[in-house]
Design a protein around this motif. Structure first.
Motif, PDB file in Angstrom:
ATOM      1  N   PRO A  86       0.806  -1.231   0.000  1.00 27.59           N
ATOM      2  CA  PRO A  86       0.000   0.000   0.000  1.00 27.59           C
ATOM      3  C   PRO A  86       0.839   1.282   0.000  1.00 27.59           C
ATOM      4  N   ASN A  87       2.167   1.168   0.193  1.00 28.94           N
ATOM      5  CA  ASN A  87       3.032   2.343   0.197  1.00 28.94           C
ATOM      6  C   ASN A  87       3.615   2.672  -1.177  1.00 28.94           C
ATOM      7  N   LEU A  88       3.222   1.897  -2.199  1.00 26.43           N
ATOM      8  CA  LEU A  88       3.694   2.206  -3.557  1.00 26.43           C
ATOM      9  C   LEU A  88       3.178   3.569  -4.008  1.00 26.43           C
ATOM     10  N   LYS A  89       3.974   4.231  -4.842  1.00 29.11           N
ATOM     11  CA  LYS A  89       3.467   5.429  -5.514  1.00 29.11           C
ATOM     12  C   LYS A  89       2.357   4.970  -6.459  1.00 29.11           C
ATOM     13  N   ARG A  90       1.272   5.695  -6.527  1.00 30.66           N
ATOM     14  CA  ARG A  90       0.108   5.255  -7.302  1.00 30.66           C
ATOM     15  C   ARG A  90       0.190   5.582  -8.788  1.00 30.66           C
ATOM     16  N   ILE A  91       1.060   6.499  -9.153  1.00 30.35           N
ATOM     17  CA  ILE A  91       1.181   6.911 -10.547  1.00 30.35           C
ATOM     18  C   ILE A  91       2.594   6.615 -11.041  1.00 30.35           C
ATOM     19  N   MET A  92       2.691   5.946 -12.199  1.00 33.65           N
ATOM     20  CA  MET A  92       3.965   5.659 -12.836  1.00 33.65           C
ATOM     21  C   MET A  92       4.190   6.724 -13.918  1.00 33.65           C
ATOM     22  N   ASN A  93       5.355   7.358 -13.896  1.00 34.56           N
ATOM     23  CA  ASN A  93       5.710   8.370 -14.899  1.00 34.56           C
ATOM     24  C   ASN A  93       6.520   7.704 -16.005  1.00 34.56           C
ATOM     25  N   MET A  94       6.161   7.986 -17.254  1.00 35.96           N
ATOM     26  CA  MET A  94       6.793   7.328 -18.391  1.00 35.96           C
ATOM     27  C   MET A  94       7.323   8.346 -19.390  1.00 35.96           C
ATOM     28  N   ARG A  95       8.508   8.061 -19.916  1.00 34.47           N
ATOM     29  CA  ARG A  95       9.113   8.856 -20.980  1.00 34.47           C
ATOM     30  C   ARG A  95       9.531   7.883 -22.075  1.00 34.47           C
ATOM     31  N   SER A  96       9.300   8.255 -23.331  1.00 37.36           N
ATOM     32  CA  SER A  96       9.623   7.385 -24.446  1.00 37.36           C
ATOM     33  C   SER A  96      10.230   8.224 -25.566  1.00 37.36           C
ATOM     34  N   TYR A  97      11.341   7.735 -26.123  1.00 45.28           N
ATOM     35  CA  TYR A  97      12.038   8.433 -27.200  1.00 45.28           C
ATOM     36  C   TYR A  97      12.255   7.437 -28.342  1.00 45.28           C
ATOM     37  N   GLU A  98      12.031   7.867 -29.572  1.00 46.46           N
ATOM     38  CA  GLU A  98      12.186   6.953 -30.701  1.00 46.46           C
ATOM     39  C   GLU A  98      12.782   7.688 -31.892  1.00 46.46           C
ATOM     40  N   LEU A  99      13.674   7.005 -32.596  1.00 45.48           N
ATOM     41  CA  LEU A  99      14.280   7.542 -33.808  1.00 45.48           C
ATOM     42  C   LEU A  99      14.279   6.427 -34.859  1.00 45.48           C
ATOM     43  N   THR A 100      13.767   6.739 -36.048  1.00 47.16           N
ATOM     44  CA  THR A 100      13.660   5.746 -37.121  1.00 47.16           C
ATOM     45  C   THR A 100      14.235   6.323 -38.410  1.00 47.16           C
ATOM     46  N   TYR A 101      15.056   5.514 -39.062  1.00 50.78           N
ATOM     47  CA  TYR A 101      15.550   5.861 -40.396  1.00 50.78           C
ATOM     48  C   TYR A 101      15.069   4.779 -41.345  1.00 50.78           C
ATOM     49  N   SER A 102      14.525   5.171 -42.488  1.00 50.16           N
ATOM     50  CA  SER A 102      14.107   4.196 -43.491  1.00 50.16           C
ATOM     51  C   SER A 102      14.509   4.700 -44.871  1.00 50.16           C
ATOM     52  N   ALA A 103      14.802   3.719 -45.751  1.00 49.57           N
ATOM     53  CA  ALA A 103      15.231   4.054 -47.107  1.00 49.57           C
ATOM     54  C   ALA A 103      14.708   3.005 -48.075  1.00 49.57           C
ATOM     55  N   GLN A 104      14.457   3.443 -49.297  1.00 52.64           N
ATOM     56  CA  GLN A 104      14.069   2.541 -50.373  1.00 52.64           C
ATOM     57  C   GLN A 104      15.023   2.805 -51.535  1.00 52.64           C
ATOM     58  N   LEU A 105      15.833   1.799 -51.846  1.00 51.58           N
ATOM     59  CA  LEU A 105      16.821   1.913 -52.910  1.00 51.58           C
ATOM     60  C   LEU A 105      16.519   0.843 -53.955  1.00 51.58           C
ATOM     61  N   LYS A 106      15.830   1.223 -54.979  1.00 58.40           N
ATOM     62  CA  LYS A 106      15.379   0.317 -56.044  1.00 58.40           C
ATOM     63  C   LYS A 106      14.588  -0.838 -55.453  1.00 58.40           C
ATOM     64  N   LYS A 107      15.130  -2.071 -55.442  1.00 56.82           N
ATOM     65  CA  LYS A 107      14.387  -3.236 -54.951  1.00 56.82           C
ATOM     66  C   LYS A 107      14.658  -3.541 -53.477  1.00 56.82           C
ATOM     67  N   ILE A 108      15.422  -2.686 -52.811  1.00 55.50           N
ATOM     68  CA  ILE A 108      15.783  -2.924 -51.407  1.00 55.50           C
ATOM     69  C   ILE A 108      15.138  -1.865 -50.516  1.00 55.50           C
ATOM     70  N   ASN A 109      14.457  -2.326 -49.475  1.00 55.94           N
ATOM     71  CA  ASN A 109      13.917  -1.454 -48.434  1.00 55.94           C
ATOM     72  C   ASN A 109      14.694  -1.715 -47.151  1.00 55.94           C
ATOM     73  N   MET A 110      15.087  -0.644 -46.439  1.00 58.11           N
ATOM     74  CA  MET A 110      15.829  -0.785 -45.187  1.00 58.11           C
ATOM     75  C   MET A 110      15.193   0.118 -44.134  1.00 58.11           C
ATOM     76  N   ALA A 111      15.285  -0.322 -42.886  1.00 55.74           N
ATOM     77  CA  ALA A 111      14.814   0.510 -41.780  1.00 55.74           C
ATOM     78  C   ALA A 111      15.621   0.173 -40.534  1.00 55.74           C
ATOM     79  N   LEU A 112      15.834   1.166 -39.713  1.00 53.77           N
ATOM     80  CA  LEU A 112      16.482   0.986 -38.416  1.00 53.77           C
ATOM     81  C   LEU A 112      15.724   1.837 -37.413  1.00 53.77           C
TER      82      LEU A 112
END
Length: 167
Positions: free
Chosen positions: A81-107
């Motif tokens: 019962p002594n837990l903090k009742r609210i959890m605080n969340m932070r989220s960070y995301e970075l995406t790189y994607s490319a299409q080179l003729k017949k090849i698709n890449m993503a990170l």
């Protein structure tokens, strides 16, 4: 908002978290939420996208109750019962994607950081193992690379990977 090569989104909000355990007083908390996303497309073949999310969540009621719930003769679960009742969340995301003729890449690289996270701990009591919870910090890193090759209009080969690290 959208510019020629940039897209930008901002989504503010408010969370209302309400918790009541047994006959205790109802706990109401209002917390801000925020999401920002930006996308840059230098040309039709490449894209970079980044986002930041700031939010919160309620801790499950069974983690907050001090009632012991045995699962068998050796193990029981007991909330804190002594837990903090609210959890605080932070989220960070970075995406790189490319299409080179017949090849698709993503990170994709993703990082989560949580405070007041309900972590488990164990102790012995009356010849039983008790699992309970304490407020703490948690973080996670995810990296997801993928590449695909389009051999024909109906045949595509995919190679994906996943990396996860929890702390």
């Amino acid at each position: 908002h959208q510019f020629s090569k940039f897209q930008f989104y901002v989504r503010p909000g408010i969370s209302l978290n309400s918790t009541r355990i047994h006959k205790q007083k109802m706990m109401n908390e209002r917390r801000p939420r925020f999401y920002i996303e930006s996308t840059y497309r230098p040309n039709n073949s490449h894209q970079i996208k980044g986002s930041v999310a700031i939010g919160n969540g309620s801790i499950p009621a069974q983690f907050l109750s001090n009632i012991e719930r045995p699962s068998n003769f050796l193990f029981a679960l007991r909330g804190n019962p002594n837990l903090k009742r609210i959890m605080n969340m932070r989220s960070y995301e970075l995406t790189y994607s490319a299409q080179l003729k017949k090849i698709n890449m993503a990170l994709m690289a993703h990082y989560d950081k949580n405070t007041n996270y309900p972590g488990s701990y164990y102790f012995a009591e009356n010849d039983m193992i008790i699992q309970s919870f304490e407020s703490g910090k948690a973080s996670m890193v995810r990296i997801d690379p993928s590449i695909s090759y389009s051999a024909t209009k109906w045949l595509r080969f995919n190679l994906t990977g996943k990396y996860r690290h929890f702390n």
